[in-house]
Design an enzyme around this catalytic site. Structure first.
Site, mmCIF file in Angstrom:
data_model
loop_
_atom_site.group_PDB
_atom_site.id
_atom_site.type_symbol
_atom_site.label_atom_id
_atom_site.label_comp_id
_atom_site.label_asym_id
_atom_site.label_seq_id
_atom_site.Cartn_x
_atom_site.Cartn_y
_atom_site.Cartn_z
ATOM 1 N N TYR A 55 11.076 0.596 -69.439
ATOM 2 C CA TYR A 55 11.116 -0.320 -70.585
ATOM 3 C C TYR A 55 11.289 0.483 -71.878
ATOM 4 O O TYR A 55 12.194 0.217 -72.680
ATOM 5 C CB TYR A 55 9.834 -1.166 -70.637
ATOM 6 C CG TYR A 55 9.680 -1.916 -71.930
ATOM 7 C CD1 TYR A 55 10.533 -2.968 -72.239
ATOM 8 C CD2 TYR A 55 8.710 -1.551 -72.858
ATOM 9 C CE1 TYR A 55 10.419 -3.643 -73.451
ATOM 10 C CE2 TYR A 55 8.590 -2.221 -74.066
ATOM 11 C CZ TYR A 55 9.448 -3.259 -74.361
ATOM 12 O OH TYR A 55 9.336 -3.916 -75.560
ATOM 13 N N LYS A 102 14.601 0.723 -74.598
ATOM 14 C CA LYS A 102 14.549 0.494 -76.048
ATOM 15 C C LYS A 102 15.093 1.715 -76.802
ATOM 16 O O LYS A 102 15.812 1.582 -77.803
ATOM 17 C CB LYS A 102 13.113 0.181 -76.480
ATOM 18 C CG LYS A 102 12.611 -1.166 -75.977
ATOM 19 C CD LYS A 102 13.303 -2.310 -76.708
ATOM 20 C CE LYS A 102 12.894 -3.676 -76.218
ATOM 21 N NZ LYS A 102 13.590 -4.771 -76.888
ATOM 22 N N SER A 106 10.329 -0.547 -79.862
ATOM 23 C CA SER A 106 8.941 -0.585 -79.391
ATOM 24 C C SER A 106 8.245 0.757 -79.542
ATOM 25 O O SER A 106 8.885 1.817 -79.427
ATOM 26 C CB SER A 106 8.934 -0.967 -77.913
ATOM 27 O OG SER A 106 7.658 -0.812 -77.364
#
Ligand code: UDP
Length: 319
Positions: free
Chosen positions: A138, A142, A114
């Site tokens: 988050y 990743k 991402s």
């Protein structure tokens, strides 16, 4: 190719699975349906219900050439409230999946990373060499998986590609975005256009951009899916490569909303709300590396195309 698609019942995963089926690959979807939809798994793909953590047991006896790994928790705000969930689902789950690969026969993996790994960029467009400084769990999850894949590749065990998505929109093959709750701008605006919500708020109009609202780099989900197929072709055991996927062109929130009004021929009730925590002013990708190494160039770069395709699927779903 025999391809395992984790998260293949989700928005992006189902479209990747469909594109693989269309190109003649034998596809198996592994998804726990925590956020995905069983009816999004394309006809022609096998379906296995379960978590990536349990891939070795769930897929025992099956053989694959490659894996596309998209199963993940992907809500930034939730990751801030519950970082342990993101460590468990995204990092631990990926580690377990990677550990299962040899037993499944697969030596190639394409991972859905991402733009969130970059955090607040110093410069735009953002290249793959920009410092990775995620500003939420988050993005950190990743980045941790990107690191795991780099390490596994350097040991010669795996050929891996991390695709760092910027903003994804649109629909393909009747498959569109169906998140609950929905947090993304395009589906929220389309739901407002359809009268499913009273309107929407722009999260801040005092950013240093051309109209004061945030600039994001939107790519069509079908173009994104195409990048996965190209990456699968080029994954080479012993190597890990990272590619940013965007259009290289940004649109402001106001520009997106104007395009939604034009495509739907409806006007939106728009208010100006406070900034959303953690939103950088401008996020635009340089996809020069994907263009030169994967031969990947977006075929549907117009925001109106993405919105029109998503609108058609939303209307069909409601009828
Ligand atoms: N946004 C907004 N109102 C909304 C949802 C999103 O103004 O109801 C803005 C958000 O602040 C960001 C852009 O739209 O600048 C895209 O947000 P989205 O959540 O779709 O994707 P993100 O950039 O967070 O990955």
């Amino acid at each position: 190719m025999r391809v395992l698609v984790t998260g293949g019942a989700g928005y992006i995963g189902s479209i990747v699975a469909l594109r693989l089926v269309e190109s003649g690959d034998a596809v198996t979807v592994l998804d726990d349906l925590s956020t995905g939809h069983r009816d999004a798994v394309p006809a022609g793909a096998a379906f296995v219900l379960g978590r990536v953590h349990d891939a070795a047991e769930l897929l025992a006896g099956r053989r694959f050439d490659a894996v596309v790994h998209l199963a993940a928790s992907s809500l930034v705000a939730e990751s801030v409230a519950n970082p342990a969930k993101y460590e468990e689902n995204n990092v631990v789950g990926s580690r377990r999946l990677v550990a299962a690969l040899a037993g499944l026969g697969a030596d190639r993996l394409v991972f859905s990373s991402s733009a969130a790994v970059y955090g607040e960029p110093d410069e735009v467009p953002i290249t793959e060499d920009a410092p990775a400084r995620p500003v939420n769990p988050y993005g950190a999850s990743k980045l941790a998986v990107d690191g795991l894949l780099a390490e596994q590749a350097s040991l010669g065990l795996l050929g891996a590609v991390s695709l760092r998505y910027f903003n994804v929109a649109g629909a393909y093959g009747g498959l569109g975005e169906r998140h609950d709750p929905e947090s993304h701008l395009v589906p929220i605006a389309l739901e407002a256009a359809l009268g499913l919500r009273p309107g929407l708020a722009i999260y801040g109009d005092d950013y240093p951009t051309r109209d004061g609202t945030c600039v994001r780099d939107y790519i069509h989900v079908a173009d994104l899916a195409a990048a996965h197929l190209a990456a699968l072709e080029r994954a080479v055991p012993g190597r890990h490569r990272v590619y940013n996927l965007g259009n290289g062109t940004g649109f402001t929130v106001r520009e997106v909303l104007s395009a939604v009004e034009a495509v739907t021929a409806r006007s939106l009730e728009v208010t100006i709300g406070p900034r959303r925590a953690g939103d950088p002013a401008v996020l635009v990708a340089s996809s020069a590396r994907a263009a030169s190494e994967l031969g990947w160039v977006p075929e549907r770069p117009e925001i109106a195309t993405m919105i029109a395709d998503a609108w058609r699927v939303l209307l069909a779903r409601r009828s």
